[in-house]
Design an enzyme around this catalytic site. Structure first.
Site, PDB file in Angstrom:
ATOM      1  N   SER A 146       6.614  -2.421  -6.737  1.00 39.78           N
ATOM      2  CA  SER A 146       5.288  -2.990  -6.485  1.00 39.78           C
ATOM      3  C   SER A 146       5.002  -4.088  -7.490  1.00 39.78           C
ATOM      4  O   SER A 146       5.566  -4.101  -8.597  1.00 39.78           O
ATOM      5  CB  SER A 146       4.224  -1.895  -6.623  1.00 39.78           C
ATOM      6  N   TYR A 160       0.741   4.961 -11.964  1.00 36.65           N
ATOM      7  CA  TYR A 160       1.387   4.473 -10.733  1.00 36.65           C
ATOM      8  C   TYR A 160       2.247   3.252 -11.049  1.00 36.65           C
ATOM      9  O   TYR A 160       3.398   3.155 -10.611  1.00 36.65           O
ATOM     10  CB  TYR A 160       0.316   4.109  -9.705  1.00 36.65           C
TER      11      TYR A 160
END
Length: 255
Positions: A146, A160
């Protein structure tokens, strides 16, 4: 040059909607037999399977929790039995922010949930398919990182972001380890991708507008934008590419 995945078996985790569904559809449209997977929302994956079959493709649904090793083994076994061979293409799409929470309030339970769904699932899904790929003399592994892995993510998402950074680094190490077996390991790194549960759950309309305004291409991405990169990495067009990351973010982060 055409992409032809006829005869290949692909497995896409977390393919009930969004990026996973788009990736499964793209792989099937180019000839692959596809195993689709979810933990919940089975009806959504059934729709994906039905759409693939309606278009003349072959797909099978296996519900499984990819944070549990016994279920990972069952998932791969059932896909391979149903589709008649070992996995050629693995797309580790399953992942989740889980919850936005400041580090000052972080709990061990939430930390473990985030790391398990993003990193643990990727590591042990890769491990499970390696023997089959080595026996065939090659394979394609595509892992999902990501933009958060590069910039630390938004508010309350540092764990995360760390899990996605770990996926990135792990994938580089794995790429070196299995290159001699003809297996490539690459990553796709989405930026702001609309029409996904991630932003529907965690991003306000105000934050969405502000983010899009800062993207040079002036739009949010689509799951199909990401699926195109997955398809490329799964194909022979990317046969000399390994340990690399394709950034799909409209220019919001250039590296």
């Amino acid at each position: 040059m055409n992409i032809n995945l006829t005869g290949k078996i692909a497995l896409v985790t977390g393919s009930n909607a969004g990026i996973g569904r788009a990736a499964a559809m793209a792989l099937a449209a180019n000839g692959a037999k596809v195993g689709v997977n979810c933990l919940r929302n089975v009806e959504q994956v059934e729709e994906t399977v039905a759409a693939i079959r309606k278009a003349g493709g072959e797909a099978v649904l296996v519900q499984a929790d990819v944070t549990e090793l016994t279920q990972i083994d069952r998932l791969v076994t059932e896909v391979e039995q149903a589709l008649g061979g070992t996995v050629d293409i693995l797309v580790n799409n399953a992942g989740h922010l889980v919850q936005r929470l400041a580090n000052a309030e972080m709990t061990e339970e939430l930390y473990s949930r985030i790391m398990d769904v993003n990193l643990k699932s990727t590591v042990f899904m890769c491990k499970r398919v390696l023997a089959g790929m080595k026996a065939k003399g090659g394979g394609r592994i595509i892992n999902m990182t990501s933009v958060a892995a590069h910039n630390g993510g938004g508010p309350g998402s540092s764990i995360y972001a760390a899990s996605k950074a770990a996926v990135l680094t792990y994938s580089k190490g794995l790429a070196k380890e299995v290159a001699g077996d003809g297996i490539t390991v690459n990553l796709v790194s989405p930026g702001f991708i609309g029409n996904t549960m991630f932003h529907a759950t965690f991003t306000t309309d105000e934050a969405r507008k502000a983010t899009v305004n800062g993207i040079p291409l002036k739009r949010e991405g689509t799951p199909e934008d990401v699926a195109g990169a997955v398809l490329y990495l799964a194909s022979d067009l990317a046969s000399y590419l390994t340990g690399e990351t394709i950034e799909i973010n409209g220019g919001m982060l250039m590296r």
